[in-house]
Design a protein around this motif. Structure first.
Motif, PDB file in Angstrom:
ATOM      1  N   GLU A 197     -37.027  20.588  -2.513  1.00  0.00           N
ATOM      2  CA  GLU A 197     -36.087  21.327  -3.360  1.00  0.00           C
ATOM      3  C   GLU A 197     -34.859  20.483  -3.680  1.00  0.00           C
ATOM      4  O   GLU A 197     -34.408  20.424  -4.833  1.00  0.00           O
ATOM      5  N   SER A 198     -34.318  19.793  -2.675  1.00  0.00           N
ATOM      6  CA  SER A 198     -33.134  18.967  -2.881  1.00  0.00           C
ATOM      7  C   SER A 198     -33.421  17.818  -3.840  1.00  0.00           C
ATOM      8  O   SER A 198     -32.643  17.562  -4.773  1.00  0.00           O
ATOM      9  N   SER A 199     -34.528  17.122  -3.653  1.00  0.00           N
ATOM     10  CA  SER A 199     -34.833  15.972  -4.502  1.00  0.00           C
ATOM     11  C   SER A 199     -35.082  16.399  -5.945  1.00  0.00           C
ATOM     12  O   SER A 199     -34.598  15.744  -6.879  1.00  0.00           O
ATOM     13  N   LEU A 200     -35.813  17.502  -6.152  1.00  0.00           N
ATOM     14  CA  LEU A 200     -36.066  17.969  -7.518  1.00  0.00           C
ATOM     15  C   LEU A 200     -34.775  18.394  -8.205  1.00  0.00           C
ATOM     16  O   LEU A 200     -34.552  18.098  -9.388  1.00  0.00           O
ATOM     17  N   LEU A 201     -33.903  19.098  -7.481  1.00  0.00           N
ATOM     18  CA  LEU A 201     -32.644  19.539  -8.076  1.00  0.00           C
ATOM     19  C   LEU A 201     -31.754  18.367  -8.451  1.00  0.00           C
ATOM     20  O   LEU A 201     -31.097  18.378  -9.503  1.00  0.00           O
ATOM     21  N   ASN A 202     -31.714  17.327  -7.623  1.00  0.00           N
ATOM     22  CA  ASN A 202     -30.891  16.163  -7.938  1.00  0.00           C
ATOM     23  C   ASN A 202     -31.479  15.355  -9.089  1.00  0.00           C
ATOM     24  O   ASN A 202     -30.737  14.814  -9.920  1.00  0.00           O
ATOM     25  N   LEU A 203     -32.790  15.271  -9.162  1.00  0.00           N
ATOM     26  CA  LEU A 203     -33.430  14.607 -10.297  1.00  0.00           C
ATOM     27  C   LEU A 203     -33.143  15.359 -11.588  1.00  0.00           C
ATOM     28  O   LEU A 203     -32.839  14.755 -12.623  1.00  0.00           O
ATOM     29  N   MET A 204     -33.215  16.682 -11.531  1.00  0.00           N
ATOM     30  CA  MET A 204     -32.925  17.497 -12.710  1.00  0.00           C
ATOM     31  C   MET A 204     -31.455  17.411 -13.102  1.00  0.00           C
ATOM     32  O   MET A 204     -31.122  17.383 -14.293  1.00  0.00           O
ATOM     33  N   ALA A 205     -30.566  17.343 -12.100  1.00  0.00           N
ATOM     34  CA  ALA A 205     -29.136  17.211 -12.391  1.00  0.00           C
ATOM     35  C   ALA A 205     -28.841  15.888 -13.075  1.00  0.00           C
ATOM     36  O   ALA A 205     -28.042  15.825 -14.019  1.00  0.00           O
ATOM     37  N   PHE A 206     -29.485  14.825 -12.615  1.00  0.00           N
ATOM     38  CA  PHE A 206     -29.299  13.513 -13.237  1.00  0.00           C
ATOM     39  C   PHE A 206     -29.779  13.538 -14.686  1.00  0.00           C
ATOM     40  O   PHE A 206     -29.116  12.997 -15.585  1.00  0.00           O
ATOM     41  N   GLU A 207     -30.923  14.176 -14.938  1.00  0.00           N
ATOM     42  CA  GLU A 207     -31.427  14.269 -16.307  1.00  0.00           C
ATOM     43  C   GLU A 207     -30.478  15.073 -17.187  1.00  0.00           C
ATOM     44  O   GLU A 207     -30.329  14.787 -18.375  1.00  0.00           O
ATOM     45  N   ARG A 208     -29.844  16.060 -16.620  1.00  0.00           N
ATOM     46  CA  ARG A 208     -28.934  16.897 -17.409  1.00  0.00           C
ATOM     47  C   ARG A 208     -27.604  16.196 -17.687  1.00  0.00           C
ATOM     48  O   ARG A 208     -27.029  16.349 -18.768  1.00  0.00           O
ATOM     49  N   LEU A 209     -27.113  15.407 -16.724  1.00  0.00           N
ATOM     50  CA  LEU A 209     -25.790  14.794 -16.861  1.00  0.00           C
ATOM     51  C   LEU A 209     -25.835  13.427 -17.547  1.00  0.00           C
ATOM     52  O   LEU A 209     -24.850  13.012 -18.148  1.00  0.00           O
ATOM     53  N   HIS A 210     -26.958  12.730 -17.450  1.00  0.00           N
ATOM     54  CA  HIS A 210     -27.067  11.397 -18.041  1.00  0.00           C
ATOM     55  C   HIS A 210     -27.823  11.496 -19.360  1.00  0.00           C
ATOM     56  O   HIS A 210     -28.995  11.860 -19.393  1.00  0.00           O
TER      57      HIS A 210
END
Length: 431
Positions: free
Chosen positions: A295-308
């Motif tokens: 859950e943590s890794s997927l959320l951080n990957l998704m956050a990076f895609e959203r912010l970058h």
């Protein structure tokens, strides 16, 4: 006003921005704030001064000393490390979104009250963090590599961090922390330190790939694009293979409904999140290992895609794709039986909650609705198959049922006629 609004004929080319390590906004942390915070160790400036990471600082400095001892064998000194890192210092600073925290930044101050500091005024401190944390990250990955291959460790077997008796417990927690977006170190810092170390560490990308066991995710040995940090490299490896075009339709059918319509499930050749295909009646999906860090890794990957801006949206699309397939716990059980999902810790109920939870606040902005993706293909297949099943049922069973009943109906009518005749005869004799 007209003159001011006129665009220049040859606008200056904009230099590519290296900013890629972001503070997570509150709108994203509301989904699961714990998923965006490191548990065991801080890497980089954002969480450096948090008091609950102080115990790890001692182990970081032990890793630094071990690194310096190793480069001393090649006649390298601490000053060589400092000079090399000074050369890239400005570039390292440029990777971070907000190194200077304003006093009115209530969101950041609320979440990081112990680690908010003006790093732009403390460049020496910033460089120290890059060196110490960078050496620690390299030592962890190098120790894990030796442990996996059975090589002799540079550390005592009872070492609380690097000892073989502790690696099994410590490494998974550090792997998670090293995939937190706010906890990233620029890959430039790691490669600069690895160059000083010489042949001991080798290629940093390969070291990271082996550390996260990404050999089966993609057969490619190299990633063509330059990566910003470990999370970026991790994402690019996970999405480097396959022809799946990420599109999202709200009417994605669940796994059980697809199976009832005749769809067969099988594992893809790689574990790349884009290695998804639908040919004939076979839906091929990459195997996903679900554990405490998923859950943590997927959320951080998704956050990076959203912010970058230039990151892409493949991971986000994959998560929504899986959320469409998983509508109930039975769908999880089906995908687990087909070895699409490999649950290492969680129950089917927990895996179901993970996907429903992380898509709750996420958006798919930027995905084109008219892209023909795999989901569109099997949705069309599902509709055709369901129509075929209904037609086939009527033709095979309902119409055949009347054919089956007709001769028996005639016999029944004949029997009733005979019974009625017998009753008439009996009444005649009685009379």
């Amino acid at each position: 006003m007209t003159k001011k609004l006129q665009l220049p004929q040859n606008p200056p080319a904009q230099e590519p921005c290296s900013k890629s390590i972001y503070r997570i906004p509150k709108i994203l942390t509301d989904v699961n704030s714990h998923a965006f915070k490191p548990n065991l160790a801080s890497f980089g400036p954002y969480h450096n001064n948090c008091h609950h990471f102080y115990p790890m600082e001692e182990h970081k400095h032990r890793a630094l000393i071990q690194f310096l001892r190793r480069i001393a064998k090649a006649s390298k000194t601490p000053n060589d490390v400092l000079i090399a890192m000074r050369r890239v210092e400005s570039r390292l600073i440029a990777y971070y979104d907000r190194l200077q925290v304003e006093k009115d930044d209530e969101d950041c101050l609320e979440r990081c009250r112990f680690c908010c500091r003006d790093w732009l005024k403390e460049k020496d401190q910033f460089l120290k963090v890059m060196i110490v944390d960078g050496c620690f990250a390299l030592e962890i990955m190098l120790a894990d590599k030796r442990f996996a291959s059975g090589e002799q460790s540079e550390y005592d077997s009872h070492d609380p961090i690097f000892g073989v008796e502790r690696m099994i417990e410590v490494v998974p927690r550090l792997k998670r922390d090293m995939l937190i977006l706010e906890n990233q170190l620029p890959l430039l810092a790691l490669t600069t330190l690895a160059t000083i170390d010489g042949s001991e560490i080798g290629d940093v990308n390969t070291l990271i790939k082996d550390f996260y066991n990404l050999s089966s995710a993609s057969p490619k040995d190299q990633i063509s694009d330059e990566c910003f940090h470990i999370l970026d490299l991790y994402r690019k490896i996970l999405t480097s293979e396959g022809e799946y075009l990420p599109s999202y339709k709200k009417n994605i059918q669940s796994a059980t409904k697809l199976k009832n319509a005749g769809v067969l499930f099988c594992k893809s050749k790689t574990n790349s999140l884009r290695d998804i295909s639908f040919n004939g009646d076979i839906l091929s999906l990459p195997q996903l290992e679900v554990d405490d860090t998923t859950e943590s890794s997927l959320l951080n990957l998704m956050a990076f895609e959203r912010l970058h801006e230039t990151a892409g949206n493949e991971v986000t699309a994959y998560v929504f794709f899986m959320d469409g397939l998983i509508k109930t716990v039975d769908d999880v059980a089906l995908l687990r039986n087909e070895e699409i999902i490999k649950g290492l810790v969680h129950s089917d109920e927990n895996i179901f909650k993970i996907f429903s939870k992380i898509t709750k606040e996420a958006t798919l902005a930027g995905l084109m609705d008219d892209i023909i993706g795999v989901n569109s293909k099997f949705n069309t297949y599902y509709k055709k198959m369901m129509h075929w099943w209904r037609t086939n049922f009527v033709e095979t069973y309902l119409e055949s049922l009347w054919v089956f009943i007709s001769p028996y109906g005639g016999l029944l009518l004949l029997a009733l006629t005979i019974f009625n005749t017998m009753c008439t005869i009996l009444r005649y004799y009685k009379a």
